[in-house]
Design a protein around this motif. Structure first.
Motif, PDB file in Angstrom:
ATOM      1  N   ASP A  40       0.557  -1.334  -0.087  1.00  0.00           N
ATOM      2  CA  ASP A  40      -0.071   0.129   0.112  1.00  0.00           C
ATOM      3  C   ASP A  40       1.281   0.998   0.148  1.00  0.00           C
ATOM      4  O   ASP A  40       0.321   2.878  -0.216  1.00  0.00           O
ATOM      5  CB  ASP A  40      -0.735  -0.192   1.562  1.00  0.00           C
ATOM      6  N   LEU A  41       2.567   1.239  -0.006  1.00  0.00           N
ATOM      7  CA  LEU A  41       3.067   2.709   0.609  1.00  0.00           C
ATOM      8  C   LEU A  41       4.507   1.112  -0.038  1.00  0.00           C
ATOM      9  O   LEU A  41       4.995   0.993   0.538  1.00  0.00           O
ATOM     10  CB  LEU A  41       2.440   2.892   1.741  1.00  0.00           C
ATOM     11  N   LEU A  42       5.690   2.103  -0.919  1.00  0.00           N
ATOM     12  CA  LEU A  42       6.578   2.137  -1.225  1.00  0.00           C
ATOM     13  C   LEU A  42       7.368   3.263  -0.836  1.00  0.00           C
ATOM     14  O   LEU A  42       7.266   4.309  -0.609  1.00  0.00           O
ATOM     15  CB  LEU A  42       6.689   1.829  -2.219  1.00  0.00           C
ATOM     16  N   ILE A  43       8.750   3.042   0.238  1.00  0.00           N
ATOM     17  CA  ILE A  43      10.027   3.475   0.653  1.00  0.00           C
ATOM     18  C   ILE A  43      11.145   3.408  -0.200  1.00  0.00           C
ATOM     19  O   ILE A  43      11.614   1.908  -0.359  1.00  0.00           O
ATOM     20  CB  ILE A  43       9.859   3.323   2.103  1.00  0.00           C
ATOM     21  N   VAL A  44      11.807   4.542  -0.940  1.00  0.00           N
ATOM     22  CA  VAL A  44      12.905   4.250  -1.583  1.00  0.00           C
ATOM     23  C   VAL A  44      13.892   5.082  -0.457  1.00  0.00           C
ATOM     24  O   VAL A  44      14.248   6.211  -0.078  1.00  0.00           O
ATOM     25  CB  VAL A  44      13.254   4.686  -2.928  1.00  0.00           C
ATOM     26  N   ALA A  45      15.042   3.822  -0.389  1.00  0.00           N
ATOM     27  CA  ALA A  45      15.986   4.163   0.818  1.00  0.00           C
ATOM     28  C   ALA A  45      17.582   4.430   0.721  1.00  0.00           C
ATOM     29  O   ALA A  45      17.323   3.661   0.140  1.00  0.00           O
ATOM     30  CB  ALA A  45      15.910   4.229   1.942  1.00  0.00           C
ATOM     31  N   PRO A  48      13.687  12.902   5.743  1.00  0.00           N
ATOM     32  CA  PRO A  48      15.132  14.349   5.093  1.00  0.00           C
ATOM     33  C   PRO A  48      16.195  12.695   5.948  1.00  0.00           C
ATOM     34  O   PRO A  48      17.421  12.201   4.546  1.00  0.00           O
ATOM     35  CB  PRO A  48      15.015  14.515   6.150  1.00  0.00           C
ATOM     36  N   THR A  49      15.362  10.911   5.979  1.00  0.00           N
ATOM     37  CA  THR A  49      16.135  10.534   6.504  1.00  0.00           C
ATOM     38  C   THR A  49      15.482   9.291   6.642  1.00  0.00           C
ATOM     39  O   THR A  49      13.870   8.764   5.898  1.00  0.00           O
ATOM     40  CB  THR A  49      16.689  10.436   7.789  1.00  0.00           C
ATOM     41  N   PRO A  50      15.986   8.101   6.312  1.00  0.00           N
ATOM     42  CA  PRO A  50      15.276   6.880   6.212  1.00  0.00           C
ATOM     43  C   PRO A  50      13.780   6.087   7.394  1.00  0.00           C
ATOM     44  O   PRO A  50      13.196   6.261   7.452  1.00  0.00           O
ATOM     45  CB  PRO A  50      16.385   5.656   6.003  1.00  0.00           C
ATOM     46  N   THR A  51      15.050   6.924   8.563  1.00  0.00           N
ATOM     47  CA  THR A  51      13.896   6.566  10.180  1.00  0.00           C
ATOM     48  C   THR A  51      12.405   7.507   9.692  1.00  0.00           C
ATOM     49  O   THR A  51      11.336   7.412  10.277  1.00  0.00           O
ATOM     50  CB  THR A  51      15.137   6.680  11.225  1.00  0.00           C
ATOM     51  N   ALA A  52      13.135   8.786   9.447  1.00  0.00           N
ATOM     52  CA  ALA A  52      12.227  10.105   8.674  1.00  0.00           C
ATOM     53  C   ALA A  52      10.600   9.480   7.761  1.00  0.00           C
ATOM     54  O   ALA A  52       9.991   9.319   7.899  1.00  0.00           O
ATOM     55  CB  ALA A  52      12.256  11.389   9.089  1.00  0.00           C
ATOM     56  N   ASP A  91      13.611  12.903  -5.418  1.00  0.00           N
ATOM     57  CA  ASP A  91      13.449  13.415  -3.994  1.00  0.00           C
ATOM     58  C   ASP A  91      11.708  14.437  -4.671  1.00  0.00           C
ATOM     59  O   ASP A  91      10.546  14.500  -4.123  1.00  0.00           O
ATOM     60  CB  ASP A  91      13.815  14.248  -3.189  1.00  0.00           C
ATOM     61  N   LEU A  92      12.099  14.969  -5.819  1.00  0.00           N
ATOM     62  CA  LEU A  92      10.986  16.429  -6.318  1.00  0.00           C
ATOM     63  C   LEU A  92      10.012  15.017  -7.536  1.00  0.00           C
ATOM     64  O   LEU A  92       8.745  15.235  -7.604  1.00  0.00           O
ATOM     65  CB  LEU A  92      12.009  16.857  -7.433  1.00  0.00           C
ATOM     66  N   ALA A  93      10.334  13.721  -7.546  1.00  0.00           N
ATOM     67  CA  ALA A  93       9.278  13.067  -8.031  1.00  0.00           C
ATOM     68  C   ALA A  93       8.306  11.914  -7.189  1.00  0.00           C
ATOM     69  O   ALA A  93       6.978  11.281  -7.869  1.00  0.00           O
ATOM     70  CB  ALA A  93       9.894  12.400  -9.006  1.00  0.00           C
ATOM     71  N   ALA A  94       8.910  11.900  -6.423  1.00  0.00           N
ATOM     72  CA  ALA A  94       7.777  11.260  -5.046  1.00  0.00           C
ATOM     73  C   ALA A  94       7.309  12.117  -4.322  1.00  0.00           C
ATOM     74  O   ALA A  94       6.352  13.212  -4.627  1.00  0.00           O
ATOM     75  CB  ALA A  94       8.975  10.655  -3.690  1.00  0.00           C
ATOM     76  N   ASP A  95       6.171  11.349  -4.622  1.00  0.00           N
ATOM     77  CA  ASP A  95       4.662  11.897  -3.719  1.00  0.00           C
ATOM     78  C   ASP A  95       5.187  12.289  -2.056  1.00  0.00           C
ATOM     79  O   ASP A  95       4.542  13.710  -1.361  1.00  0.00           O
ATOM     80  CB  ASP A  95       3.319  10.492  -3.197  1.00  0.00           C
ATOM     81  N   ARG A  96       6.399  11.984  -1.279  1.00  0.00           N
ATOM     82  CA  ARG A  96       6.716  12.465  -0.157  1.00  0.00           C
ATOM     83  C   ARG A  96       8.511  12.842   0.024  1.00  0.00           C
ATOM     84  O   ARG A  96       8.311  11.441  -0.499  1.00  0.00           O
ATOM     85  CB  ARG A  96       6.198  11.903   1.118  1.00  0.00           C
ATOM     86  N   ALA A 111      13.248   8.541   0.364  1.00  0.00           N
ATOM     87  CA  ALA A 111      14.161   9.636   1.653  1.00  0.00           C
ATOM     88  C   ALA A 111      16.140   8.173   1.180  1.00  0.00           C
ATOM     89  O   ALA A 111      16.257   7.630   2.065  1.00  0.00           O
ATOM     90  CB  ALA A 111      13.843   8.004   2.984  1.00  0.00           C
ATOM     91  N   VAL A 112      16.175   9.009   0.862  1.00  0.00           N
ATOM     92  CA  VAL A 112      17.324   8.777  -0.153  1.00  0.00           C
ATOM     93  C   VAL A 112      18.726  10.518   1.118  1.00  0.00           C
ATOM     94  O   VAL A 112      18.976  10.881   0.365  1.00  0.00           O
ATOM     95  CB  VAL A 112      18.181   9.522  -1.516  1.00  0.00           C
ATOM     96  N   GLY A 113      19.205   9.477   1.006  1.00  0.00           N
ATOM     97  CA  GLY A 113      20.748  10.653   2.044  1.00  0.00           C
ATOM     98  C   GLY A 113      20.007  11.201   3.162  1.00  0.00           C
ATOM     99  O   GLY A 113      19.427  10.454   3.928  1.00  0.00           O
ATOM    100  N   HIS A 114      20.779  12.412   3.279  1.00  0.00           N
ATOM    101  CA  HIS A 114      20.860  12.743   4.932  1.00  0.00           C
ATOM    102  C   HIS A 114      19.857  14.022   4.275  1.00  0.00           C
ATOM    103  O   HIS A 114      19.455  14.395   3.342  1.00  0.00           O
ATOM    104  CB  HIS A 114      21.728  13.568   5.004  1.00  0.00           C
ATOM    105  N   GLU A 115      19.542  14.915   5.805  1.00  0.00           N
ATOM    106  CA  GLU A 115      18.703  16.120   5.365  1.00  0.00           C
ATOM    107  C   GLU A 115      18.836  17.393   3.741  1.00  0.00           C
ATOM    108  O   GLU A 115      18.795  17.721   3.766  1.00  0.00           O
ATOM    109  CB  GLU A 115      18.448  16.771   6.549  1.00  0.00           C
ATOM    110  N   THR A 116      20.064  17.408   4.083  1.00  0.00           N
ATOM    111  CA  THR A 116      20.870  18.558   2.767  1.00  0.00           C
ATOM    112  C   THR A 116      21.168  17.839   1.578  1.00  0.00           C
ATOM    113  O   THR A 116      21.526  18.287   0.218  1.00  0.00           O
ATOM    114  CB  THR A 116      22.179  19.071   3.445  1.00  0.00           C
ATOM    115  N   ASP A 117      20.540  16.681   1.643  1.00  0.00           N
ATOM    116  CA  ASP A 117      21.655  16.267  -0.766  1.00  0.00           C
ATOM    117  C   ASP A 117      20.067  16.034  -0.780  1.00  0.00           C
ATOM    118  O   ASP A 117      18.924  15.268   0.404  1.00  0.00           O
ATOM    119  CB  ASP A 117      21.388  14.664  -0.200  1.00  0.00           C
TER     120      ASP A 117
END
Length: 518
Positions: free
Chosen positions: A212-217, A267-271, A259-264, A248-254
């Motif tokens: 129901d949800l995907l995470i790319v990390a 800043p981090t994989p944990t977030a 990131d622009l094409a995803a729905d959300r 969820a690729v990289g750290h907050e500054t990356d």
């Protein structure tokens, strides 16, 4: 003068003459032998990609241009494809192209010349994809509030997947499907794109549950390390995903293009794990608060409705007061009902007796005989008058005729006799019908006659030929005539002080018969 044109030996005249091909091959060997492996830095100029799959380009600086070629097998495996205006470092060998008498660089590897070149190419790709609408806000889909299955695209051996599973277990345990991919290097982009499309291709009711949800990390890294998530194939796969996707690729500054094409973007994989599911304890607390509010609201509603109902009840009259008047009227009518029924039955019997007297068989027979005679006389008279009138008309019409009047009279006489005969037959046919009707009326009269009632033990009381009813008042001494069955009559006289009013009978009343019966 002849000495000036002397054909003596010129310098080098004894060297052998080479063909053009031989000279080209010699130059080729010399260049390849002297420049067998070189690294060249320059700006990519013209880029050509014919249908053969090879890539032809120019490397230039401010003073020279070098032709270059990338063969098809090498071009398909390049991590970074050369683009016009990009500053690159190309590695290969120098050779010649005899067909155009030029030398060129056969590139075996090409890479951007530093971070600046990568950033320039990234900005150019970002602008091109944004122009297609892949980063538009209206394409973003909302995340499910509580997904049953979560698909994670990441490396199975890194710390990222452990952080995500740990955070999901703490907040709200969910089923997790991991699609292992390379998160760095040449295999990163195709494997990540294939994983996103693979999760979307799963059937909803298949053996493997569809997420129901995907995470790319992926964890943090340099621009070169994260470059696979900037590739166009990954960006398009994320934009085309029907399943909501968190990047969820990289750290907050990356920041990468996925990131622009995803729905959300997390800043981090944990977030990303925190975005995916709510905190179970908070949900239970919220539900308990809602339940408490519902119970209090329901109790308050019932209390208010009860008070309103009691107020309305106080304004209503008592049921006994509503029914008292109608109950009293019902009792009064019930007391009057037996007397009313008895009086009504007596009146109906008296009226029936009067009707029965009019249906006496003798009277009906006399009346029927008179009607039959009258009908016969009227029918015969009308027929004769009609025939006479017709004969008179015909006689008047025949007077001017030369035919003898005696013949015409004989003819009219015969016609008159025929009419009389037909009238007789018509009367003979109608007489049986009249007799049958008379017999039916006689039987009806016999059935309704009060003599039948007298035969069952009843009597008819008359005073001066008038029937005496239950309400008739007679003074003492009034003579009475009492008729019984068999035409037997008994004379009687009224005795007593008051009127001869009959006593009130009990509820049982004799069946209605002809006349007033006692």
């Amino acid at each position: 003068m002849s000495e000036l044109f002397d054909d003596g030996d010129a310098p080098g005249e004894n060297a052998p003459a080479l063909s053009v091909s031989d000279l080209s091959q010699a130059v080729k060997r010399a260049i390849e032998g002297g420049f067998g492996h070189v690294r060249v830095r320059g700006e990519v100029g013209r880029v050509s990609r014919p249908r053969s799959g090879h890539v032809y380009l120019d490397l230039k600086d401010d003073r020279a241009v070098l032709a270059a070629v990338i063969w098809k097998g090498v071009a398909s495996g390049l991590r970074t494809q050369p683009e016009e205006g990009m500053e690159v470092v190309a590695t290969g060998r120098l050779t010649t192209f005899a067909g155009q008498s030029r030398y060129q660089l056969v590139i075996e590897h090409v890479a951007p010349a530093g971070v600046g070149a990568l950033m320039a190419m990234l900005e150019k790709r970002k602008a091109a994809l944004a122009a297609e609408g892949l980063f538009a806000a209206e394409r973003k889909r909302p995340l499910p509030p509580l997904p049953k299955v979560i698909g994670v695209v990441t490396s199975p051996s890194g710390a990222v997947i452990r952080d995500i599973l740990h955070r999901l277990r703490d907040r709200f345990p969910r089923e997790v499907l991991v699609w292992p991919v390379a998160v760095q290097g040449e295999k990163c982009a195709p494997e990540v794109a294939a994983a996103i499309r693979g999760f979307n291709a799963l059937p909803p009711d298949g053996p493997v549950p569809r997420p129901d949800l995907l995470i790319v990390a992926r964890g943090g890294g340099s621009l070169e390390d994260l470059w696979g998530f900037n590739e166009e194939v990954v960006v398009r796969a994320a934009a085309e995903s029907e399943i909501p996707l968190i990047s969820a690729v990289g750290h907050e500054t990356d920041t990468t293009l996925i990131d622009l094409a995803a729905d959300r973007r997390a800043p981090t994989p944990t977030a990303a794990a925190e975005m995916a599911v709510p905190v179970r304890a908070e949900l239970l607390s919220t539900l308990a608060g809602y339940e408490d509010r519902r119970v209090r609201a329901l109790a308050r509603l019932l209390r208010e409705r009860g008070e309103r109902l009691r107020g309305l009840v106080r304004g209503l009259p008592r049921p006994q007061a509503l029914l008292a008047d109608r109950s009293q009227r019902l009792d009064a009518l019930g007391d009057r009902l037996p007397l009313a029924l008895s009086s009504g039955a007596d009146r109906k019997r008296l009226a029936l007796s009067e009707i029965t007297r009019a249906l006496d068989p003798a009277r009906l027979a006399a009346r029927l005989g008179g009607l039959r005679a009258e009908l016969r006389a009227q029918s015969l008279g009308r027929a004769l008058a009609h025939r006479v009138e017709r004969a008179r008309d015909r006689l008047g019409a025949l007077r001017p005729s030369p035919v003898p009047v005696a013949n015409r009279l004989r003819t009219a006489s015969r016609e008159l006799q025929g009419v009389e005969a037909r009238l007789g037959r018509a009367a003979a046919r109608a007489l049986p019908d009249r007799q049958r009707n008379l017999s039916a009326l006689s039987r009806t009269l016999e059935t309704l006659s009060y003599h039948r009632t007298l035969e069952r033990g009843y009597a008819v009381v008359r005073s001066d030929g008038t029937l005496v009813g239950p309400t008739t008042e007679l003074p003492p001494g009034t003579p009475l005539d009492i008729a019984f069955a068999g035409e037997r009559h008994v004379a009687a006289r009224v005795e007593g002080e008051g009127a001869a009013r009959p006593k009130k009978r009990k509820a049982k009343t004799p069946a209605p018969e002809q006349g007033q019966l006692f």
